[in-house]
Design a protein around this motif. Sequence first.
Motif, short mmCIF file in Angstrom:
data_model
loop_
_atom_site.label_atom_id
_atom_site.label_comp_id
_atom_site.label_asym_id
_atom_site.label_seq_id
_atom_site.Cartn_x
_atom_site.Cartn_y
_atom_site.Cartn_z
N LEU A 140 29.89 37.19 60.93
CA LEU A 140 29.16 36.03 60.16
C LEU A 140 28.88 35.02 61.54
O LEU A 140 29.51 35.29 62.04
N PHE A 141 27.59 34.76 61.37
CA PHE A 141 27.24 33.85 62.08
C PHE A 141 26.72 32.80 61.44
O PHE A 141 25.00 32.39 61.28
N ILE A 142 27.35 31.68 60.92
CA ILE A 142 26.85 30.66 60.23
C ILE A 142 28.18 29.96 59.64
O ILE A 142 29.51 29.71 60.08
N ALA A 143 27.32 28.27 60.20
CA ALA A 143 28.60 27.40 60.04
C ALA A 143 27.15 26.21 59.78
O ALA A 143 26.47 26.64 59.72
N ALA A 144 28.64 25.47 60.55
CA ALA A 144 27.96 23.33 60.49
C ALA A 144 25.69 23.29 59.99
O ALA A 144 24.99 22.58 59.78
N HIS A 145 25.76 23.61 61.40
CA HIS A 145 24.40 23.60 61.64
C HIS A 145 22.81 24.59 61.34
O HIS A 145 21.99 24.43 61.47
N THR A 146 23.87 25.84 60.50
CA THR A 146 23.08 26.58 59.60
C THR A 146 22.40 25.14 58.56
O THR A 146 23.28 24.94 57.60
N MET A 147 20.81 25.27 58.00
CA MET A 147 20.37 24.25 57.21
C MET A 147 19.52 25.07 56.71
O MET A 147 19.82 24.60 55.38
N ASP A 148 19.62 25.95 57.14
CA ASP A 148 18.19 27.64 55.67
C ASP A 148 18.21 28.43 55.87
O ASP A 148 19.58 29.02 57.28
N ILE A 149 17.64 29.48 55.48
CA ILE A 149 18.01 30.82 55.57
C ILE A 149 16.29 31.12 55.33
O ILE A 149 16.29 30.51 54.08
N GLU A 150 15.96 31.47 55.85
CA GLU A 150 14.68 32.29 55.93
C GLU A 150 14.27 32.80 54.78
O GLU A 150 14.95 33.85 54.65
N GLY A 151 13.25 32.72 54.19
CA GLY A 151 12.38 32.99 52.88
C GLY A 151 13.22 32.67 51.94
O GLY A 151 12.77 33.68 50.43
N MET A 152 14.33 32.39 51.86
CA MET A 152 15.13 31.92 50.36
C MET A 152 14.73 30.15 50.49
O MET A 152 14.32 29.32 51.34
N ASP A 153 14.63 29.81 48.98
CA ASP A 153 14.24 28.80 48.39
C ASP A 153 15.71 27.73 49.04
O ASP A 153 16.72 28.21 49.17
N LYS A 154 15.21 26.64 49.51
CA LYS A 154 16.07 26.05 50.38
C LYS A 154 17.60 25.04 49.09
O LYS A 154 18.50 25.68 49.82
N ALA A 155 17.17 25.09 47.75
CA ALA A 155 18.89 25.09 46.92
C ALA A 155 19.57 25.89 47.47
O ALA A 155 20.46 26.49 47.26
N GLU A 156 18.39 27.99 46.74
CA GLU A 156 19.28 28.57 46.70
C GLU A 156 19.74 29.28 48.27
O GLU A 156 21.11 29.48 47.75
N GLY A 157 19.71 28.86 49.21
CA GLY A 157 19.81 29.04 51.01
C GLY A 157 21.13 28.19 51.24
O GLY A 157 21.91 29.01 51.24
N ARG A 158 21.08 27.20 50.80
CA ARG A 158 21.69 25.65 50.69
C ARG A 158 23.35 26.23 50.11
O ARG A 158 23.92 26.21 51.05
N ALA A 159 23.18 26.83 48.88
CA ALA A 159 24.19 27.36 48.16
C ALA A 159 24.83 28.33 48.93
O ALA A 159 25.89 28.22 48.81
N LEU A 160 24.28 29.92 49.33
CA LEU A 160 24.80 30.65 49.83
C LEU A 160 25.02 30.23 51.33
O LEU A 160 26.38 30.66 51.34
N ILE A 161 24.91 29.33 51.45
CA ILE A 161 25.43 28.68 53.34
C ILE A 161 26.82 28.14 52.99
O ILE A 161 28.05 28.39 53.40
N ARG A 162 27.08 27.06 51.80
CA ARG A 162 28.22 26.88 51.95
C ARG A 162 28.65 27.76 51.09
O ARG A 162 30.28 27.65 51.48
N ARG A 163 28.51 28.43 50.10
CA ARG A 163 29.27 29.75 49.93
C ARG A 163 30.54 30.68 51.07
O ARG A 163 31.34 30.66 50.68
#
Length: 316
Positions: A206-229
Amino acid sequence: MSLTATPITPRFGAEISGIDLTRPLSQEQVGEVIDAMTRWGVCVFRNTGMTDAQHVEFSRNFGYLERVPKREGLRMRLPFRELFDASNLNIDGEITQDPAAIRYRKGDMLWHTDSAFMEKRTSYSALLAHIVPPEGGDTGFADARTAYEELDAETKALIEGKIGINSLWWSRKQAGADIPDEEIEARPVARHPIVHTHAASGRKSLFIAAHTMDIEGMDKAEGRALIRRLIDHVTQDKYTFYVNWQPGDLVMWDNLCTMHRGGLYDMDRYKRDMRRTTVREGTEPFQMETGDDPYSALFAQAPKVVDIADARVGGR
């Protein structure tokens, strides 16, 4: 004498002995360090006795060293632009009282990967302790390779091919800085796959952490929930360990297969002087020039609340 690696956990992190980092390394020794980094992801070298110059010279064995933002006409606390200032100190070496500096440094206490907010990623970081507090300040490290491997199949399928949108100012917002989303989105971001193959080991990470704000192509709320998970998954106790520092200790980690965070300590009471070099991914040993200065360009657009020109952060 050959390098010896003593594991910290069965698959992640090792204390390294049998090598003198104050002396120029042979090609064989450089290869041994790279092999240890490939296997363990984090290498801890105790009581190195290194100077700033030796720290920079050692780090150059592994590629081009990024440089702190250029500040024309201003004094630097540290002697080399290749040294990033990870301390709580001001230009005179005293504990900073600058609110912007304090806000900026709080972002380092979130789980992150160095320079994920840059288009050109950082491979190795090497952090050297000069002054440490008598209590607290331990640095945590997380194993992003094993954590990926142990994800369920459904999540692996969901995140395959997804691109993370990364911003330094987003992580500072998460740490409490009052930066509106629209101000962050108006500044440069970096796009990186959130799953990649770690080239040295051939293992996916995985390459994801605190700097990761959004996931391209995903709804913001959905993407940010996935990042936190995903961050919560990687930073479970079974994938992490903490380094307790003493002056002279150097810890080197591979940002392409780990996360890390600074530990809490009484920043108003105790000095903590830590200095870091960062190696740009895919560059050659002892490469001195690249023709760019991306950190100066990025920090020239810092939001006022964490403006390092006022905070005296990053080697000023």
